[in-house]
Design an enzyme around this catalytic site. Structure first.
Site, PDB file in Angstrom:
ATOM      1  N   ARG A  24       0.831  -1.215   0.000  1.00 59.25           N
ATOM      2  CA  ARG A  24       0.000   0.000   0.000  1.00 59.25           C
ATOM      3  C   ARG A  24       0.864   1.262   0.000  1.00 59.25           C
ATOM      4  NH1 ARG A  24      -5.584  -0.777   1.361  1.00 59.25           N
ATOM      5  NH2 ARG A  24      -6.017  -2.973   1.095  1.00 59.25           N
ATOM      6  N   ARG A  28      -4.024   6.260   1.297  1.00 62.17           N
ATOM      7  CA  ARG A  28      -4.556   7.363   2.115  1.00 62.17           C
ATOM      8  C   ARG A  28      -3.555   8.051   3.025  1.00 62.17           C
ATOM      9  NH1 ARG A  28      -9.422   3.852   4.193  1.00 62.17           N
ATOM     10  NH2 ARG A  28      -7.695   2.397   3.924  1.00 62.17           N
ATOM     11  N   ARG A  37      -8.490  11.568  -4.245  1.00 59.09           N
ATOM     12  CA  ARG A  37      -9.606  10.758  -3.743  1.00 59.09           C
ATOM     13  C   ARG A  37     -10.818  11.636  -3.424  1.00 59.09           C
ATOM     14  NH1 ARG A  37     -13.214   7.887  -2.957  1.00 59.09           N
ATOM     15  NH2 ARG A  37     -13.390   6.081  -1.572  1.00 59.09           N
ATOM     16  N   ASP A  74      -7.400  -2.759  -7.225  1.00 56.23           N
ATOM     17  CA  ASP A  74      -7.825  -3.435  -6.005  1.00 56.23           C
ATOM     18  C   ASP A  74      -8.070  -4.911  -6.278  1.00 56.23           C
ATOM     19  OD1 ASP A  74      -8.620  -2.543  -3.116  1.00 56.23           O
ATOM     20  OD2 ASP A  74     -10.059  -4.087  -3.682  1.00 56.23           O
ATOM     21  N   TYR A 148     -14.897 -12.667   0.470  1.00 52.75           N
ATOM     22  CA  TYR A 148     -15.613 -11.384   0.312  1.00 52.75           C
ATOM     23  C   TYR A 148     -16.977 -11.588  -0.332  1.00 52.75           C
ATOM     24  CZ  TYR A 148     -11.813  -8.342   1.829  1.00 52.75           C
ATOM     25  OH  TYR A 148     -10.871  -7.694   2.586  1.00 52.75           O
TER      26      TYR A 148
HETATM   27  O1  CP3 Z   1      -0.027   0.926  -3.446  1.00 52.39           O
HETATM   28  C1  CP3 Z   1      -0.872   0.041  -3.291  1.00 52.39           C
HETATM   29  O2  CP3 Z   1      -0.599  -1.066  -2.772  1.00 52.39           O
HETATM   30  C2  CP3 Z   1      -2.288   0.329  -3.723  1.00 52.39           C
HETATM   31  C3  CP3 Z   1      -2.999  -0.732  -4.439  1.00 52.39           C
HETATM   32  C4  CP3 Z   1      -3.881  -1.620  -3.575  1.00 52.39           C
HETATM   33  C5  CP3 Z   1      -5.151  -1.253  -3.051  1.00 52.39           C
HETATM   34  N1  CP3 Z   1      -5.697  -2.362  -2.491  1.00 52.39           N
HETATM   35  C6  CP3 Z   1      -5.780   0.081  -3.147  1.00 52.39           C
HETATM   36  C7  CP3 Z   1      -6.854   0.450  -2.202  1.00 52.39           C
HETATM   37  C8  CP3 Z   1      -3.650  -2.955  -3.241  1.00 52.39           C
HETATM   38  C9  CP3 Z   1      -2.415  -3.800  -3.514  1.00 52.39           C
HETATM   39  C10 CP3 Z   1      -4.820  -3.411  -2.565  1.00 52.39           C
HETATM   40  C11 CP3 Z   1      -4.977  -4.805  -2.113  1.00 52.39           C
HETATM   41  C12 CP3 Z   1      -6.150  -5.187  -1.303  1.00 52.39           C
HETATM   42  N2  CP3 Z   1      -7.426  -4.673  -1.345  1.00 52.39           N
HETATM   43  C13 CP3 Z   1      -6.145  -6.253  -0.379  1.00 52.39           C
HETATM   44  C14 CP3 Z   1      -4.976  -7.186  -0.093  1.00 52.39           C
HETATM   45  C15 CP3 Z   1      -3.982  -6.634   0.845  1.00 52.39           C
HETATM   46  C16 CP3 Z   1      -4.435  -6.576   2.272  1.00 52.39           C
HETATM   47  O3  CP3 Z   1      -4.476  -5.453   2.801  1.00 52.39           O
HETATM   48  O4  CP3 Z   1      -4.706  -7.638   2.852  1.00 52.39           O
HETATM   49  C17 CP3 Z   1      -7.445  -6.325   0.170  1.00 52.39           C
HETATM   50  C18 CP3 Z   1      -7.922  -7.292   1.235  1.00 52.39           C
HETATM   51  C19 CP3 Z   1      -8.241  -5.329  -0.449  1.00 52.39           C
HETATM   52  C20 CP3 Z   1      -9.698  -5.063  -0.251  1.00 52.39           C
HETATM   53  C21 CP3 Z   1      -9.966  -3.681   0.168  1.00 52.39           C
HETATM   54  N3  CP3 Z   1      -9.859  -2.596  -0.677  1.00 52.39           N
HETATM   55  C22 CP3 Z   1     -10.332  -3.204   1.455  1.00 52.39           C
HETATM   56  C23 CP3 Z   1     -10.518  -4.065   2.679  1.00 52.39           C
HETATM   57  C24 CP3 Z   1     -10.457  -1.805   1.359  1.00 52.39           C
HETATM   58  C25 CP3 Z   1     -10.957  -0.854   2.444  1.00 52.39           C
HETATM   59  C26 CP3 Z   1      -9.975  -0.090   3.137  1.00 52.39           C
HETATM   60  C27 CP3 Z   1      -8.512  -0.460   3.115  1.00 52.39           C
HETATM   61  O5  CP3 Z   1      -7.708   0.353   2.641  1.00 52.39           O
HETATM   62  O6  CP3 Z   1      -8.158  -1.585   3.547  1.00 52.39           O
HETATM   63  C28 CP3 Z   1     -10.118  -1.445   0.028  1.00 52.39           C
HETATM   64  C29 CP3 Z   1     -10.092  -0.085  -0.561  1.00 52.39           C
HETATM   65  C30 CP3 Z   1      -8.779   0.403  -1.053  1.00 52.39           C
HETATM   66  N4  CP3 Z   1      -7.988  -0.271  -1.910  1.00 52.39           N
HETATM   67  C31 CP3 Z   1      -8.167   1.652  -0.736  1.00 52.39           C
HETATM   68  C32 CP3 Z   1      -6.965   1.691  -1.451  1.00 52.39           C
HETATM   69  C33 CP3 Z   1      -5.971   2.800  -1.471  1.00 52.39           C
HETATM   70  C34 CP3 Z   1      -8.743   2.740   0.151  1.00 52.39           C
HETATM   71  C35 CP3 Z   1      -9.961   3.310  -0.473  1.00 52.39           C
HETATM   72  C36 CP3 Z   1     -10.230   4.745  -0.129  1.00 52.39           C
HETATM   73  O7  CP3 Z   1      -9.421   5.624  -0.509  1.00 52.39           O
HETATM   74  O8  CP3 Z   1     -11.280   4.996   0.461  1.00 52.39           O
END
Ligand code: CP3
Length: 335
Positions: A24, A28, A37, A74, A148
Protein backbone atom coordinates in the site's frame (compact mmCIF):
# COMPACT_ATOMS: atom_id res chain seq x y z
CA UNK A 1 15.68 -0.58 -15.78
CA UNK A 2 16.50 -1.02 -12.07
CA UNK A 3 16.40 -4.81 -11.82
CA UNK A 4 17.47 -5.36 -8.19
CA UNK A 5 13.93 -6.40 -7.30
CA UNK A 6 13.57 -8.86 -10.19
CA UNK A 7 16.99 -10.32 -9.40
CA UNK A 8 15.99 -10.93 -5.78
CA UNK A 9 12.82 -12.67 -6.99
CA UNK A 10 15.06 -15.04 -8.98
CA UNK A 11 17.46 -15.37 -6.00
CA UNK A 12 20.28 -13.84 -8.02
CA UNK A 13 20.67 -10.42 -6.41
CA UNK A 14 24.45 -10.23 -6.03
CA UNK A 15 24.61 -6.47 -5.68
CA UNK A 16 24.90 -5.79 -1.93
CA UNK A 17 21.69 -3.96 -2.43
CA UNK A 18 18.46 -4.32 -0.46
CA UNK A 19 15.52 -3.87 -2.85
CA UNK A 20 12.49 -2.27 -1.22
CA UNK A 21 8.84 -1.51 -1.93
CA UNK A 22 5.98 -1.16 0.54
CA UNK A 23 2.54 -2.76 0.72
CA UNK A 24 0.00 0.00 0.00
CA UNK A 25 2.77 2.42 -0.91
CA UNK A 26 0.09 4.45 -2.68
CA UNK A 27 -2.98 5.37 -0.67
CA UNK A 28 -4.56 7.36 2.12
CA UNK A 29 -1.41 8.16 4.15
CA UNK A 30 -0.30 10.41 1.26
CA UNK A 31 -1.87 13.89 1.14
CA UNK A 32 -1.54 13.89 -2.66
CA UNK A 33 -3.63 10.68 -2.74
CA UNK A 34 -6.31 12.18 -0.48
CA UNK A 35 -6.52 15.20 -2.74
CA UNK A 36 -7.39 13.08 -5.78
CA UNK A 37 -9.61 10.76 -3.74
CA UNK A 38 -11.65 13.76 -2.53
CA UNK A 39 -12.56 14.56 -6.12
CA UNK A 40 -13.93 11.04 -6.68
CA UNK A 41 -16.86 10.01 -4.57
CA UNK A 42 -16.79 6.39 -5.63
CA UNK A 43 -13.55 4.36 -5.30
CA UNK A 44 -14.41 2.00 -8.16
CA UNK A 45 -15.39 4.84 -10.50
CA UNK A 46 -11.97 6.33 -9.68
CA UNK A 47 -9.96 3.18 -10.41
CA UNK A 48 -11.80 2.71 -13.70
CA UNK A 49 -9.89 5.74 -15.03
CA UNK A 50 -6.47 4.52 -16.23
CA UNK A 51 -4.88 8.02 -16.10
CA UNK A 52 -5.88 8.32 -12.44
CA UNK A 53 -4.50 4.83 -11.63
CA UNK A 54 -1.27 5.81 -13.32
CA UNK A 55 -1.00 9.06 -11.38
CA UNK A 56 -1.71 7.28 -8.06
CA UNK A 57 0.90 4.61 -8.82
CA UNK A 58 3.50 7.28 -9.56
CA UNK A 59 2.85 9.37 -6.41
CA UNK A 60 4.98 7.34 -3.98
CA UNK A 61 7.69 6.93 -6.63
CA UNK A 62 8.08 10.71 -6.80
CA UNK A 63 8.55 10.97 -3.05
CA UNK A 64 10.70 7.93 -2.38
CA UNK A 65 13.38 5.79 -3.93
CA UNK A 66 11.59 2.47 -4.41
CA UNK A 67 12.60 -0.58 -6.43
CA UNK A 68 9.17 -1.61 -7.71
CA UNK A 69 5.82 -0.08 -8.61
CA UNK A 70 2.45 -1.76 -8.00
CA UNK A 71 -0.53 -1.07 -10.23
CA UNK A 72 -3.02 1.11 -8.41
CA UNK A 73 -6.16 -1.01 -8.43
CA UNK A 74 -7.83 -3.44 -6.00
CA UNK A 75 -8.35 -7.16 -5.44
CA UNK A 76 -12.13 -6.62 -5.61
CA UNK A 77 -12.07 -5.85 -9.35
CA UNK A 78 -13.03 -9.49 -10.06
CA UNK A 79 -16.24 -9.52 -7.94
CA UNK A 80 -17.10 -6.13 -9.45
CA UNK A 81 -16.66 -7.55 -12.98
CA UNK A 82 -18.91 -10.49 -12.03
CA UNK A 83 -21.72 -8.07 -11.24
CA UNK A 84 -21.50 -7.96 -7.45
CA UNK A 85 -21.41 -4.14 -7.21
CA UNK A 86 -18.92 -3.18 -4.54
CA UNK A 87 -19.13 0.02 -2.55
CA UNK A 88 -16.68 1.38 0.02
CA UNK A 89 -18.45 2.57 3.11
CA UNK A 90 -16.44 4.90 5.36
CA UNK A 91 -15.01 3.11 8.41
CA UNK A 92 -16.52 -0.18 7.26
CA UNK A 93 -14.57 -1.12 4.14
CA UNK A 94 -16.07 -2.88 1.13
CA UNK A 95 -19.79 -3.66 1.06
CA UNK A 96 -21.39 -5.72 -1.72
CA UNK A 97 -25.03 -5.35 -2.79
CA UNK A 98 -25.27 -9.17 -3.14
CA UNK A 99 -23.57 -12.06 -1.36
CA UNK A 100 -23.72 -15.87 -0.99
CA UNK A 101 -24.74 -15.35 2.64
CA UNK A 102 -27.95 -13.63 1.50
CA UNK A 103 -28.48 -15.78 -1.57
CA UNK A 104 -27.00 -19.26 -1.85
CA UNK A 105 -27.73 -19.47 -5.57
CA UNK A 106 -26.25 -16.08 -6.41
CA UNK A 107 -25.47 -15.88 -10.13
CA UNK A 108 -22.04 -14.71 -11.21
CA UNK A 109 -22.25 -12.93 -14.55
CA UNK A 110 -19.21 -13.96 -16.59
CA UNK A 111 -20.19 -12.30 -19.87
CA UNK A 112 -17.41 -10.15 -21.32
CA UNK A 113 -15.32 -10.83 -18.21
CA UNK A 114 -12.00 -9.58 -19.59
CA UNK A 115 -13.62 -6.60 -21.34
CA UNK A 116 -15.05 -5.47 -18.03
CA UNK A 117 -11.53 -5.46 -16.62
CA UNK A 118 -10.01 -3.65 -19.55
CA UNK A 119 -9.45 -0.55 -17.38
CA UNK A 120 -6.90 -2.56 -15.32
CA UNK A 121 -4.99 -3.58 -18.45
CA UNK A 122 -5.06 -0.05 -19.86
CA UNK A 123 -3.74 1.27 -16.53
CA UNK A 124 -1.01 -1.41 -16.50
CA UNK A 125 0.09 -0.41 -19.98
CA UNK A 126 0.08 3.30 -19.19
CA UNK A 127 1.99 2.88 -15.92
CA UNK A 128 4.60 0.67 -17.56
CA UNK A 129 5.27 3.31 -20.20
CA UNK A 130 5.87 5.90 -17.44
CA UNK A 131 8.35 4.07 -15.21
CA UNK A 132 11.79 2.53 -15.43
CA UNK A 133 11.07 0.08 -12.63
CA UNK A 134 9.56 -3.40 -12.52
CA UNK A 135 5.77 -3.31 -12.27
CA UNK A 136 3.82 -5.63 -9.98
CA UNK A 137 0.34 -6.75 -11.05
CA UNK A 138 -1.91 -8.56 -8.58
CA UNK A 139 -5.13 -10.29 -7.67
CA UNK A 140 -6.74 -11.78 -4.59
CA UNK A 141 -6.52 -15.53 -4.07
CA UNK A 142 -9.63 -17.48 -5.09
CA UNK A 143 -10.30 -18.20 -1.39
CA UNK A 144 -9.98 -14.55 -0.34
CA UNK A 145 -12.27 -13.41 -3.16
CA UNK A 146 -14.75 -16.15 -2.25
CA UNK A 147 -14.65 -14.92 1.37
CA UNK A 148 -15.61 -11.38 0.31
CA UNK A 149 -18.33 -12.69 -2.02
CA UNK A 150 -19.65 -14.91 0.76
CA UNK A 151 -19.92 -12.29 3.50
CA UNK A 152 -20.52 -9.32 1.20
CA UNK A 153 -18.09 -7.42 3.43
CA UNK A 154 -14.93 -8.02 5.45
CA UNK A 155 -15.50 -11.19 7.50
CA UNK A 156 -15.91 -11.04 11.27
CA UNK A 157 -17.45 -14.26 12.53
CA UNK A 158 -15.29 -16.87 10.78
CA UNK A 159 -17.40 -19.82 11.97
CA UNK A 160 -20.19 -18.93 9.53
CA UNK A 161 -18.10 -19.50 6.39
CA UNK A 162 -16.46 -22.62 7.85
CA UNK A 163 -19.86 -24.21 8.52
CA UNK A 164 -21.05 -23.16 5.07
CA UNK A 165 -18.15 -24.69 3.14
CA UNK A 166 -18.48 -27.98 5.03
CA UNK A 167 -22.18 -28.16 4.25
CA UNK A 168 -21.74 -27.03 0.63
CA UNK A 169 -18.47 -28.64 -0.44
CA UNK A 170 -19.45 -29.19 -4.04
CA UNK A 171 -20.73 -25.70 -4.81
CA UNK A 172 -17.83 -24.12 -2.86
CA UNK A 173 -15.29 -26.06 -4.92
CA UNK A 174 -17.12 -25.15 -8.10
CA UNK A 175 -16.94 -21.44 -7.23
CA UNK A 176 -13.26 -21.72 -6.22
CA UNK A 177 -12.53 -23.47 -9.54
CA UNK A 178 -14.29 -20.73 -11.45
CA UNK A 179 -12.42 -17.97 -9.56
CA UNK A 180 -9.16 -19.82 -10.26
CA UNK A 181 -9.80 -19.89 -14.01
CA UNK A 182 -10.79 -16.21 -14.01
CA UNK A 183 -7.71 -15.26 -11.96
CA UNK A 184 -5.50 -17.08 -14.46
CA UNK A 185 -6.81 -15.13 -17.46
CA UNK A 186 -6.81 -11.89 -15.45
CA UNK A 187 -3.16 -12.30 -14.41
CA UNK A 188 -2.06 -13.44 -17.88
CA UNK A 189 -3.59 -10.31 -19.33
CA UNK A 190 -1.83 -8.08 -16.76
CA UNK A 191 1.47 -9.72 -17.74
CA UNK A 192 0.69 -9.17 -21.41
CA UNK A 193 0.12 -5.45 -20.79
CA UNK A 194 3.34 -4.93 -18.85
CA UNK A 195 3.33 -6.47 -15.36
CA UNK A 196 6.79 -7.98 -14.71
CA UNK A 197 5.75 -9.87 -11.61
CA UNK A 198 2.45 -10.83 -9.95
CA UNK A 199 1.42 -10.93 -6.32
CA UNK A 200 -1.47 -13.02 -5.00
CA UNK A 201 -3.07 -11.59 -1.85
CA UNK A 202 -4.52 -14.34 0.31
CA UNK A 203 -5.58 -11.90 2.99
CA UNK A 204 -8.14 -14.30 4.52
CA UNK A 205 -6.12 -17.50 4.16
CA UNK A 206 -5.64 -17.43 7.94
CA UNK A 207 -9.29 -18.31 8.55
CA UNK A 208 -8.76 -21.81 7.20
CA UNK A 209 -6.30 -23.28 9.70
CA UNK A 210 -5.71 -26.95 8.84
CA UNK A 211 -7.92 -26.71 5.74
CA UNK A 212 -5.57 -24.16 4.15
CA UNK A 213 -4.19 -26.42 1.44
CA UNK A 214 -7.58 -27.88 0.58
CA UNK A 215 -9.48 -24.61 0.10
CA UNK A 216 -6.79 -22.09 -0.74
CA UNK A 217 -3.25 -23.22 -1.57
CA UNK A 218 -4.45 -25.89 -4.03
CA UNK A 219 -6.02 -23.17 -6.20
CA UNK A 220 -3.00 -20.88 -5.91
CA UNK A 221 -0.83 -23.78 -7.11
CA UNK A 222 -3.16 -24.16 -10.09
CA UNK A 223 -2.64 -20.46 -10.94
CA UNK A 224 1.15 -20.89 -10.62
CA UNK A 225 1.05 -23.91 -12.94
CA UNK A 226 -0.95 -22.11 -15.62
CA UNK A 227 1.16 -18.94 -15.78
CA UNK A 228 4.45 -18.84 -17.71
CA UNK A 229 7.22 -20.08 -15.40
CA UNK A 230 9.40 -17.04 -16.18
CA UNK A 231 6.92 -14.68 -14.53
CA UNK A 232 7.56 -14.49 -10.77
CA UNK A 233 4.56 -14.96 -8.46
CA UNK A 234 4.66 -13.77 -4.84
CA UNK A 235 2.23 -15.18 -2.28
CA UNK A 236 1.02 -13.06 0.62
CA UNK A 237 -0.86 -15.29 2.99
CA UNK A 238 -2.01 -13.40 6.07
CA UNK A 239 -2.28 -15.33 9.30
CA UNK A 240 -0.85 -18.63 8.04
CA UNK A 241 2.40 -20.09 9.32
CA UNK A 242 4.25 -20.53 6.02
CA UNK A 243 6.52 -23.29 7.36
CA UNK A 244 3.54 -25.57 7.77
CA UNK A 245 2.64 -25.58 4.10
CA UNK A 246 6.01 -25.00 2.43
CA UNK A 247 6.16 -28.55 1.07
CA UNK A 248 2.69 -28.17 -0.48
CA UNK A 249 3.41 -24.85 -2.20
CA UNK A 250 4.43 -24.44 -5.83
CA UNK A 251 4.96 -20.75 -5.15
CA UNK A 252 8.47 -20.15 -3.78
CA UNK A 253 8.33 -16.41 -3.16
CA UNK A 254 6.59 -15.27 0.01
CA UNK A 255 5.51 -11.93 1.41
CA UNK A 256 5.48 -12.63 5.16
CA UNK A 257 3.02 -10.99 7.49
CA UNK A 258 4.39 -9.61 10.78
CA UNK A 259 3.68 -12.69 12.87
CA UNK A 260 6.57 -14.87 11.72
CA UNK A 261 10.34 -14.57 11.88
CA UNK A 262 11.49 -14.09 8.30
CA UNK A 263 15.07 -15.00 9.29
CA UNK A 264 13.94 -18.62 9.65
CA UNK A 265 13.47 -18.81 5.89
CA UNK A 266 16.32 -16.70 4.52
CA UNK A 267 18.68 -19.63 3.89
CA UNK A 268 16.07 -21.82 2.19
CA UNK A 269 15.68 -21.90 -1.62
CA UNK A 270 12.96 -19.24 -1.47
CA UNK A 271 12.66 -15.50 -1.90
CA UNK A 272 11.47 -13.72 1.22
CA UNK A 273 9.76 -10.34 1.29
CA UNK A 274 7.94 -8.35 3.93
CA UNK A 275 7.54 -8.96 7.64
CA UNK A 276 8.12 -5.43 8.99
CA UNK A 277 5.28 -4.13 11.13
CA UNK A 278 4.01 -0.82 9.66
CA UNK A 279 3.87 0.48 13.26
CA UNK A 280 7.67 0.89 13.06
CA UNK A 281 6.93 4.20 11.37
CA UNK A 282 5.69 5.55 14.72
CA UNK A 283 9.29 5.45 15.98
CA UNK A 284 11.77 8.31 16.21
CA UNK A 285 13.92 9.17 13.19
CA UNK A 286 16.94 7.82 15.07
CA UNK A 287 15.23 4.44 15.52
CA UNK A 288 14.21 4.34 11.86
CA UNK A 289 17.79 5.01 10.79
CA UNK A 290 19.09 2.20 12.97
CA UNK A 291 16.37 -0.09 11.64
CA UNK A 292 17.55 0.59 8.08
CA UNK A 293 21.12 -0.14 9.24
CA UNK A 294 20.12 -3.41 10.91
CA UNK A 295 18.29 -4.54 7.79
CA UNK A 296 21.20 -3.61 5.56
CA UNK A 297 23.69 -5.44 7.77
CA UNK A 298 21.54 -8.55 8.04
CA UNK A 299 20.37 -8.89 4.46
CA UNK A 300 22.44 -6.96 1.94
CA UNK A 301 24.60 -10.00 1.23
CA UNK A 302 21.64 -12.28 0.72
CA UNK A 303 20.50 -12.74 -2.86
CA UNK A 304 16.86 -13.49 -2.01
CA UNK A 305 15.62 -10.70 0.27
CA UNK A 306 13.17 -7.88 -0.47
CA UNK A 307 12.46 -5.30 2.20
CA UNK A 308 8.73 -4.73 2.70
CA UNK A 309 5.96 -4.73 5.31
CA UNK A 310 3.84 -7.50 6.80
CA UNK A 311 0.66 -5.52 6.12
CA UNK A 312 -0.18 -2.31 4.30
CA UNK A 313 0.72 1.25 5.26
CA UNK A 314 -2.25 2.65 7.19
CA UNK A 315 -3.83 6.12 6.84
CA UNK A 316 -2.38 7.33 10.19
CA UNK A 317 1.26 6.92 9.08
CA UNK A 318 3.34 10.05 8.56
CA UNK A 319 4.94 9.90 5.08
CA UNK A 320 7.95 11.86 6.40
CA UNK A 321 8.81 8.88 8.63
CA UNK A 322 8.57 6.53 5.68
CA UNK A 323 10.94 8.89 3.88
CA UNK A 324 13.45 8.86 6.75
CA UNK A 325 13.67 5.08 6.61
CA UNK A 326 13.78 4.81 2.81
CA UNK A 327 16.34 7.60 2.42
CA UNK A 328 18.68 5.90 4.81
CA UNK A 329 18.30 2.56 3.06
CA UNK A 330 19.00 4.33 -0.21
CA UNK A 331 22.15 5.87 1.24
CA UNK A 332 23.38 2.46 2.43
CA UNK A 333 22.52 0.85 -0.91
CA UNK A 334 24.50 3.46 -2.82
CA UNK A 335 27.72 3.12 -0.78
O1 CP3 B 1 -0.03 0.93 -3.45
C1 CP3 B 1 -0.87 0.04 -3.29
O2 CP3 B 1 -0.60 -1.07 -2.77
C2 CP3 B 1 -2.29 0.33 -3.72
C3 CP3 B 1 -3.00 -0.73 -4.44
C4 CP3 B 1 -3.88 -1.62 -3.57
C5 CP3 B 1 -5.15 -1.25 -3.05
N1 CP3 B 1 -5.70 -2.36 -2.49
C6 CP3 B 1 -5.78 0.08 -3.15
C7 CP3 B 1 -6.85 0.45 -2.20
C8 CP3 B 1 -3.65 -2.96 -3.24
C9 CP3 B 1 -2.42 -3.80 -3.51
C10 CP3 B 1 -4.82 -3.41 -2.56
C11 CP3 B 1 -4.98 -4.80 -2.11
C12 CP3 B 1 -6.15 -5.19 -1.30
N2 CP3 B 1 -7.43 -4.67 -1.35
C13 CP3 B 1 -6.14 -6.25 -0.38
C14 CP3 B 1 -4.98 -7.19 -0.09
C15 CP3 B 1 -3.98 -6.63 0.85
C16 CP3 B 1 -4.43 -6.58 2.27
O3 CP3 B 1 -4.48 -5.45 2.80
O4 CP3 B 1 -4.71 -7.64 2.85
C17 CP3 B 1 -7.45 -6.33 0.17
C18 CP3 B 1 -7.92 -7.29 1.24
C19 CP3 B 1 -8.24 -5.33 -0.45
C20 CP3 B 1 -9.70 -5.06 -0.25
C21 CP3 B 1 -9.97 -3.68 0.17
N3 CP3 B 1 -9.86 -2.60 -0.68
C22 CP3 B 1 -10.33 -3.20 1.45
C23 CP3 B 1 -10.52 -4.07 2.68
C24 CP3 B 1 -10.46 -1.81 1.36
C25 CP3 B 1 -10.96 -0.85 2.44
C26 CP3 B 1 -9.97 -0.09 3.14
C27 CP3 B 1 -8.51 -0.46 3.12
O5 CP3 B 1 -7.71 0.35 2.64
O6 CP3 B 1 -8.16 -1.59 3.55
C28 CP3 B 1 -10.12 -1.45 0.03
C29 CP3 B 1 -10.09 -0.08 -0.56
C30 CP3 B 1 -8.78 0.40 -1.05
N4 CP3 B 1 -7.99 -0.27 -1.91
C31 CP3 B 1 -8.17 1.65 -0.74
C32 CP3 B 1 -6.97 1.69 -1.45
C33 CP3 B 1 -5.97 2.80 -1.47
C34 CP3 B 1 -8.74 2.74 0.15
C35 CP3 B 1 -9.96 3.31 -0.47
C36 CP3 B 1 -10.23 4.75 -0.13
O7 CP3 B 1 -9.42 5.62 -0.51
O8 CP3 B 1 -11.28 5.00 0.46
Amino acid sequence: MNDNFLNALQRTNANRYVPVWLLRQAGRYLPEYRKIRAKNEDFFAMIKKPEVCCELTLQPLRRFKLDAAITFTDILTIPDALGLEVEFVKNKGPVFKKSFLQNKSLRLDQTNFLDRLDYVFQATNLIKSNIDLPLIGFCGSPWTIFTYMFYGESPKNFAIIKDYIRENIESTEETLDLLTQLSIVYLKEQAKYGADCLQIFDSWGGILGDDYVKYSLKYINEIRKELPQNIPIILYSRGQKVIEFLKDSDVKIFNFDSSEKLEKYIDLPLTVQGNLDPKVFNNSDQKLISLAEDIYLKFSQKNNYICNLGSGLTPDINPEKVGTFLNHLRFLNSQ
